[in-house]
Motif scaffolding. Structure first.
Motif, PDB file in Angstrom:
ATOM      1  N   VAL A  43       0.858  -1.171   0.000  1.00 39.95           N
ATOM      2  CA  VAL A  43       0.000   0.000   0.000  1.00 39.95           C
ATOM      3  C   VAL A  43       0.900   1.228   0.000  1.00 39.95           C
ATOM      4  O   VAL A  43       1.907   1.265   0.716  1.00 39.95           O
ATOM      5  N   GLU A  44       0.533   2.222  -0.800  1.00 37.97           N
ATOM      6  CA  GLU A  44       1.330   3.445  -0.836  1.00 37.97           C
ATOM      7  C   GLU A  44       1.396   4.051   0.556  1.00 37.97           C
ATOM      8  O   GLU A  44       0.395   4.176   1.248  1.00 37.97           O
ATOM      9  N   ARG A  45       2.598   4.402   0.967  1.00 38.59           N
ATOM     10  CA  ARG A  45       2.804   4.959   2.306  1.00 38.59           C
ATOM     11  C   ARG A  45       2.478   6.440   2.322  1.00 38.59           C
ATOM     12  O   ARG A  45       2.599   7.136   1.321  1.00 38.59           O
ATOM     13  N   GLN A  46       2.075   6.899   3.500  1.00 38.05           N
ATOM     14  CA  GLN A  46       1.830   8.317   3.700  1.00 38.05           C
ATOM     15  C   GLN A  46       3.178   9.025   3.747  1.00 38.05           C
ATOM     16  O   GLN A  46       4.091   8.563   4.424  1.00 38.05           O
ATOM     17  N   PRO A  47       3.306  10.138   3.043  1.00 36.60           N
ATOM     18  CA  PRO A  47       4.549  10.894   3.172  1.00 36.60           C
ATOM     19  C   PRO A  47       4.659  11.451   4.590  1.00 36.60           C
ATOM     20  O   PRO A  47       3.650  11.785   5.212  1.00 36.60           O
ATOM     21  N   GLU A  48       5.866  11.500   5.105  1.00 35.54           N
ATOM     22  CA  GLU A  48       6.086  12.001   6.468  1.00 35.54           C
ATOM     23  C   GLU A  48       6.425  13.481   6.435  1.00 35.54           C
ATOM     24  O   GLU A  48       7.000  13.987   5.487  1.00 35.54           O
ATOM     25  N   GLY A  49       6.045  14.172   7.514  1.00 33.70           N
ATOM     26  CA  GLY A  49       6.408  15.574   7.670  1.00 33.70           C
ATOM     27  C   GLY A  49       5.569  16.542   6.871  1.00 33.70           C
ATOM     28  O   GLY A  49       5.976  17.675   6.643  1.00 33.70           O
ATOM     29  N   VAL A  50       4.386  16.123   6.447  1.00 30.73           N
ATOM     30  CA  VAL A  50       3.510  17.000   5.669  1.00 30.73           C
ATOM     31  C   VAL A  50       2.778  17.937   6.625  1.00 30.73           C
ATOM     32  O   VAL A  50       2.210  17.504   7.621  1.00 30.73           O
ATOM     33  N   VAL A  51       2.813  19.225   6.302  1.00 31.63           N
ATOM     34  CA  VAL A  51       2.087  20.209   7.096  1.00 31.63           C
ATOM     35  C   VAL A  51       0.742  20.426   6.416  1.00 31.63           C
ATOM     36  O   VAL A  51       0.671  20.825   5.262  1.00 31.63           O
ATOM     37  N   ARG A  52      -0.307  20.114   7.152  1.00 29.66           N
ATOM     38  CA  ARG A  52      -1.675  20.264   6.661  1.00 29.66           C
ATOM     39  C   ARG A  52      -2.422  21.206   7.596  1.00 29.66           C
ATOM     40  O   ARG A  52      -2.052  21.337   8.749  1.00 29.66           O
ATOM     41  N   THR A  53      -3.524  21.745   7.127  1.00 29.74           N
ATOM     42  CA  THR A  53      -4.400  22.464   8.045  1.00 29.74           C
ATOM     43  C   THR A  53      -5.073  21.414   8.925  1.00 29.74           C
ATOM     44  O   THR A  53      -5.146  20.231   8.550  1.00 29.74           O
ATOM     45  N   PRO A  54      -5.584  21.799  10.085  1.00 24.95           N
ATOM     46  CA  PRO A  54      -6.297  20.822  10.909  1.00 24.95           C
ATOM     47  C   PRO A  54      -7.458  20.169  10.153  1.00 24.95           C
ATOM     48  O   PRO A  54      -7.679  18.963  10.262  1.00 24.95           O
ATOM     49  N   GLU A  55      -8.181  20.953   9.362  1.00 27.31           N
ATOM     50  CA  GLU A  55      -9.302  20.411   8.599  1.00 27.31           C
ATOM     51  C   GLU A  55      -8.818  19.374   7.585  1.00 27.31           C
ATOM     52  O   GLU A  55      -9.455  18.336   7.399  1.00 27.31           O
ATOM     53  N   GLN A  56      -7.690  19.641   6.921  1.00 29.65           N
ATOM     54  CA  GLN A  56      -7.130  18.667   5.983  1.00 29.65           C
ATOM     55  C   GLN A  56      -6.702  17.397   6.717  1.00 29.65           C
ATOM     56  O   GLN A  56      -6.917  16.291   6.220  1.00 29.65           O
ATOM     57  N   SER A  57      -6.111  17.553   7.886  1.00 34.27           N
ATOM     58  CA  SER A  57      -5.688  16.393   8.664  1.00 34.27           C
ATOM     59  C   SER A  57      -6.879  15.514   9.018  1.00 34.27           C
ATOM     60  O   SER A  57      -6.828  14.283   8.862  1.00 34.27           O
ATOM     61  N   VAL A  58      -7.953  16.128   9.487  1.00 34.40           N
ATOM     62  CA  VAL A  58      -9.145  15.363   9.864  1.00 34.40           C
ATOM     63  C   VAL A  58      -9.728  14.667   8.638  1.00 34.40           C
ATOM     64  O   VAL A  58     -10.064  13.478   8.683  1.00 34.40           O
ATOM     65  N   HIS A  59      -9.827  15.386   7.532  1.00 38.00           N
ATOM     66  CA  HIS A  59     -10.391  14.820   6.304  1.00 38.00           C
ATOM     67  C   HIS A  59      -9.553  13.637   5.798  1.00 38.00           C
ATOM     68  O   HIS A  59     -10.099  12.567   5.503  1.00 38.00           O
ATOM     69  N   GLU A  60      -8.242  13.829   5.689  1.00 34.67           N
ATOM     70  CA  GLU A  60      -7.371  12.761   5.187  1.00 34.67           C
ATOM     71  C   GLU A  60      -7.364  11.559   6.119  1.00 34.67           C
ATOM     72  O   GLU A  60      -7.417  10.411   5.671  1.00 34.67           O
ATOM     73  N   ALA A  61      -7.308  11.810   7.420  1.00 39.34           N
ATOM     74  CA  ALA A  61      -7.321  10.708   8.373  1.00 39.34           C
ATOM     75  C   ALA A  61      -8.628   9.926   8.282  1.00 39.34           C
ATOM     76  O   ALA A  61      -8.621   8.687   8.321  1.00 39.34           O
ATOM     77  N   GLN A  62      -9.761  10.614   8.129  1.00 39.88           N
ATOM     78  CA  GLN A  62     -11.050   9.920   8.013  1.00 39.88           C
ATOM     79  C   GLN A  62     -11.081   9.043   6.768  1.00 39.88           C
ATOM     80  O   GLN A  62     -11.550   7.903   6.814  1.00 39.88           O
ATOM     81  N   GLU A  63     -10.575   9.557   5.664  1.00 38.57           N
ATOM     82  CA  GLU A  63     -10.537   8.753   4.439  1.00 38.57           C
ATOM     83  C   GLU A  63      -9.709   7.482   4.639  1.00 38.57           C
ATOM     84  O   GLU A  63     -10.098   6.401   4.189  1.00 38.57           O
ATOM     85  N   LEU A  64      -8.577   7.619   5.301  1.00 38.49           N
ATOM     86  CA  LEU A  64      -7.719   6.456   5.546  1.00 38.49           C
ATOM     87  C   LEU A  64      -8.378   5.476   6.521  1.00 38.49           C
ATOM     88  O   LEU A  64      -8.319   4.260   6.319  1.00 38.49           O
ATOM     89  N   LEU A  65      -9.010   5.994   7.562  1.00 38.43           N
ATOM     90  CA  LEU A  65      -9.716   5.124   8.503  1.00 38.43           C
ATOM     91  C   LEU A  65     -10.826   4.364   7.790  1.00 38.43           C
ATOM     92  O   LEU A  65     -10.967   3.146   7.961  1.00 38.43           O
ATOM     93  N   ASP A  66     -11.609   5.060   6.978  1.00 39.46           N
ATOM     94  CA  ASP A  66     -12.702   4.425   6.249  1.00 39.46           C
ATOM     95  C   ASP A  66     -12.202   3.350   5.291  1.00 39.46           C
ATOM     96  O   ASP A  66     -12.899   2.372   5.028  1.00 39.46           O
TER      97      ASP A  66
END
Length: 173
Positions: A43-66
């Motif tokens: 599975v493609e790995r998440q890049p490390e050290g990415v600075v996201r807005t809190p909203e982007q973090s929540v959105h991306e994390a939810q997609e990965l959890l789902d």
């Protein structure tokens, strides 16, 4: 010409390094972050050290959890905790613990999964209490804590290996 390890396809004694020369395990990983043999499709790995807005973090994390990839969601939360404001670090660290707890539960590690789910639940509740913010960025921290404790109890009662995608939490209310 160097010798090659027959099991890995890499030169014997070679270590994986990133562009800065830091040791990094470049083995492919499955959706739960478990290393696979070199040369396997992972599975493609998440890049490390990415600075996201809190909203982007929540959105991306939810997609990965789902998608059943809580290990990868943990990496998104880890980036937020390392790059975000000091007063929010405990929140993001607690969310990362929840994702790692789900990862362990999905891997069949009952003790580690339950422990991290409870630790993460306590961390997000403590942060909400201290900050006075129960729903930062639209997240339902009370609901997440209830979800985590219920899942911890489920795995401890012999609920078996958890399907990470089916048991993924809803971050937002």
């Amino acid at each position: 010409m160097g010798t090659t390890s027959s099991s890995s396809g890499r030169p014997a004694g070679a270590r994986d390094r990133d562009d800065e020369g830091r040791a990094r395990n470049a083995r492919p990983r499955d959706g739960l972050g478990r290393p696979l043999p070199y040369g396997s499709a992972g599975v493609e790995r998440q890049p490390e050290g990415v600075v996201r807005t809190p909203e982007q973090s929540v959105h991306e994390a939810q997609e990965l959890l789902d998608a059943g990839k809580p290990f990868h969601a943990h990496e998104v939360f880890e980036d937020a905790w390392k790059s975000g404001p000091e007063e929010e670090r405990a929140l993001w660290r607690g969310l990362a613990q929840l994702a790692v707890g789900l990862t362990h539960a999905a891997r069949g590690n009952v003790t580690g999964g339950a422990r991290l789910l409870r630790r993460g639940a306590g961390a997000v509740e403590d942060w909400a209490s201290a900050s006075g913010r129960a729903e930062p960025y639209g997240m339902d921290l009370d609901g997440l804590a209830r979800w985590a404790r219920a899942l911890a109890e489920h795995v401890e009662r012999g609920g078996g290996v958890v399907d990470a995608g089916a048991r993924a939490p809803r971050l937002r209310a």
